[in-house]
Design a protein around this motif. Structure first.
Motif, mmCIF file in Angstrom:
data_model
loop_
_atom_site.group_PDB
_atom_site.id
_atom_site.type_symbol
_atom_site.label_atom_id
_atom_site.label_comp_id
_atom_site.label_asym_id
_atom_site.label_seq_id
_atom_site.Cartn_x
_atom_site.Cartn_y
_atom_site.Cartn_z
ATOM 1 N N VAL A 295 -16.396 -5.308 22.092
ATOM 2 C CA VAL A 295 -18.103 -5.780 22.709
ATOM 3 C C VAL A 295 -17.366 -7.166 23.563
ATOM 4 C CG1 VAL A 295 -20.393 -6.797 21.939
ATOM 5 C CG2 VAL A 295 -19.140 -5.123 20.615
ATOM 6 N N GLU A 299 -18.787 -5.548 27.811
ATOM 7 C CA GLU A 299 -19.636 -7.334 28.478
ATOM 8 C C GLU A 299 -18.742 -7.229 29.647
ATOM 9 O OE1 GLU A 299 -20.536 -10.198 25.835
ATOM 10 O OE2 GLU A 299 -21.243 -8.962 24.407
ATOM 11 N N ASP A 330 -23.774 0.800 25.939
ATOM 12 C CA ASP A 330 -23.281 -0.383 25.798
ATOM 13 C C ASP A 330 -23.104 -1.467 25.388
ATOM 14 O OD1 ASP A 330 -20.863 0.446 27.519
ATOM 15 O OD2 ASP A 330 -21.877 0.608 29.274
ATOM 16 N N CYS A 331 -23.876 -1.313 23.856
ATOM 17 C CA CYS A 331 -23.695 -2.151 22.827
ATOM 18 C C CYS A 331 -25.139 -3.101 23.293
ATOM 19 C CB CYS A 331 -22.573 -2.966 22.799
ATOM 20 S SG CYS A 331 -21.259 -1.914 22.839
ATOM 21 N N ASP A 332 -26.270 -2.500 24.211
ATOM 22 C CA ASP A 332 -27.082 -3.937 24.781
ATOM 23 C C ASP A 332 -28.097 -2.699 24.970
ATOM 24 O OD1 ASP A 332 -28.350 -6.194 25.930
ATOM 25 O OD2 ASP A 332 -27.911 -5.296 28.071
#
Length: 390
Positions: A295, A299, A330-332
């Motif tokens: 993660v 970022e 993208d974890c968002d």
């Protein structure tokens, strides 16, 4: 159920090149005249002083050339799907073949590709040398640095032992060998100098000496411009998380030393290191550390990843017949949704993450490929996996 995949254009690189273009750059339309053997094009180019025959030669051997460039980039831990880099390496090989054309003697019995093989290997290494963080006075010096770097990494011996062994093998002084090792260790904090083994001529043997099946970020740790992002992300982890990653993967993030995989700690050994833990507990802690680092790297823009969670399943006679997954690019941001039918082997994108028809669509396609490759009876509940966007 119909698979609803509208083919949206995928954003390319700054120059708009695609992998299809750079792998077909020498394909001629209409095809060149057929000769008995490919090597006859080279003989004709020399005999008639006509480079059109060299172009015909490239038309036929381009798949072989693409394969050699792709394999080299793969062994080096580089992105083999970057069109600009791929074309740079490929063009350097072609220029080298043109130079070899002048000195090639077909009457000595060797095919032209055999004659040019070693020079093409040097051309690939020269491109790699230009991407390294350090500076080298010549390709020979670069080969020597790579050689001692592999010896230092692959044998697990001490610095003094490596210097003595290399000096004895290459017939140089220990002072010179130590200078090469110093350059290798300094460059290790920026680039992977010793990802592959080499033979005595400096050609790659194809032996991957740093591959670690348990953690696939070793190639990223010191890969060019990503090194700073990886180091910064690693420093944000707790001490326990750092130790878990280093001990499990036999790597030192301080000096960049990658030890043989035989030296990595088992989960049982990790549990002993952290008193009060069990082997399964150490494994779970390790997986959480990997996910946290992933993660952080996402970022920082160092890589791309998809977070996946199963929303529901439909079973027929205790077997999973269909499933619905949510995914996050993208974890968002907002989650997308994909429905899978394992009876008809189809997938339907119900909702794109962030309602993005350009970028998120690429992530959705990666999710479909990943889930389809899974055993229908062993579908993951939730998962975070890294993807390569082409």
């Amino acid at each position: 159920m119909e698979e609803r995949f509208t083919k949206y254009p995928i954003q390319g690189n700054a120059h708009g090149l695609t992998m299809f273009e750079v792998t077909h750059v020498y394909q001629l339309t209409p095809p060149p005249p057929e000769l008995y053997t490919v090597n006859e094009y080279i003989v004709a180019a020399q005999t008639w002083h006509d480079l059109r025959f060299f172009a015909y030669f490239l038309h036929h051997i381009e798949p072989l050339l693409n394969g050699r460039v792709r394999n080299f980039l793969l062994r080096e831990g580089l992105d083999r799907y970057d069109p600009e880099r791929f074309l740079d390496y490929k063009q350097n090989c072609v220029l080298t073949m043109l130079e070899c054309l002048e000195s090639y003697d077909p009457f000595k019995g060797a095919e032209f590709l055999t004659y040019a093989h070693h020079a093409m290997g040097n051309a690939l290494l020269q491109c790699r040398m230009m991407e390294e963080g350090g500076s080298f006075s010549s390709l020979d010096e670069y080969k020597r640095v790579r050689g001692i770097a592999w010896l230092y990494n692959g044998t697990g011996k001490s610095k003094g032992e490596v210097v003595s062994e290399y000096a004895r093998k290459e017939g140089c002084s220990e002072q010179t060998a130590e200078q090469y090792l110093t350059v290798a260790r300094r460059g290790r904090s920026q680039v992977p100098l010793y990802v592959t083994a080499q033979d005595e001529d400096g050609e790659e043997t194809g032996e991957d000496v740093t591959k670690d099946d348990s953690w696939d970020y070793t190639a990223l740790l010191w890969n060019g411009a990503q090194a700073a992002a990886v180091q910064a992300a690693f420093e944000k982890l707790t001490y326990r998380e750092q130790r878990l990653l280093e001990e499990r993967n036999a790597i030192c993030m301080t000096c960049g030393r990658v030890s043989p995989l035989s030296e990595r700690k088992s989960f049982e050994e990790l549990a002993v290191m952290f008193e009060g833990s069990t082997a399964s507990g150490a494994e779970r802690a390790y997986r959480r550390a990997v996910e946290k680092l992933t993660v952080l790297l996402v970022e920082a823009g160092a890589l791309h990843a998809v977070r996946l969670k199963r929303k529901s399943v439909k079973r027929i006679k205790k077997k999973i017949a269909a499933a619905v997954y949510e995914y996050q690019a993208d974890c968002d941001g907002e989650w997308g949704e994909i429905q899978f039918d394992f009876i008809s082997n189809t997938a339907e994108i119900i909702r794109l993450a962030e309602w993005d028809t350009m970028v998120s669509k690429v992530f959705a396609e990666q999710v479909v490929k990943y889930v389809r490759a899974c055993d229908a009876d062993k579908l993951p509940q939730k998962l975070l996996f890294v993807v390569v966007l082409r």
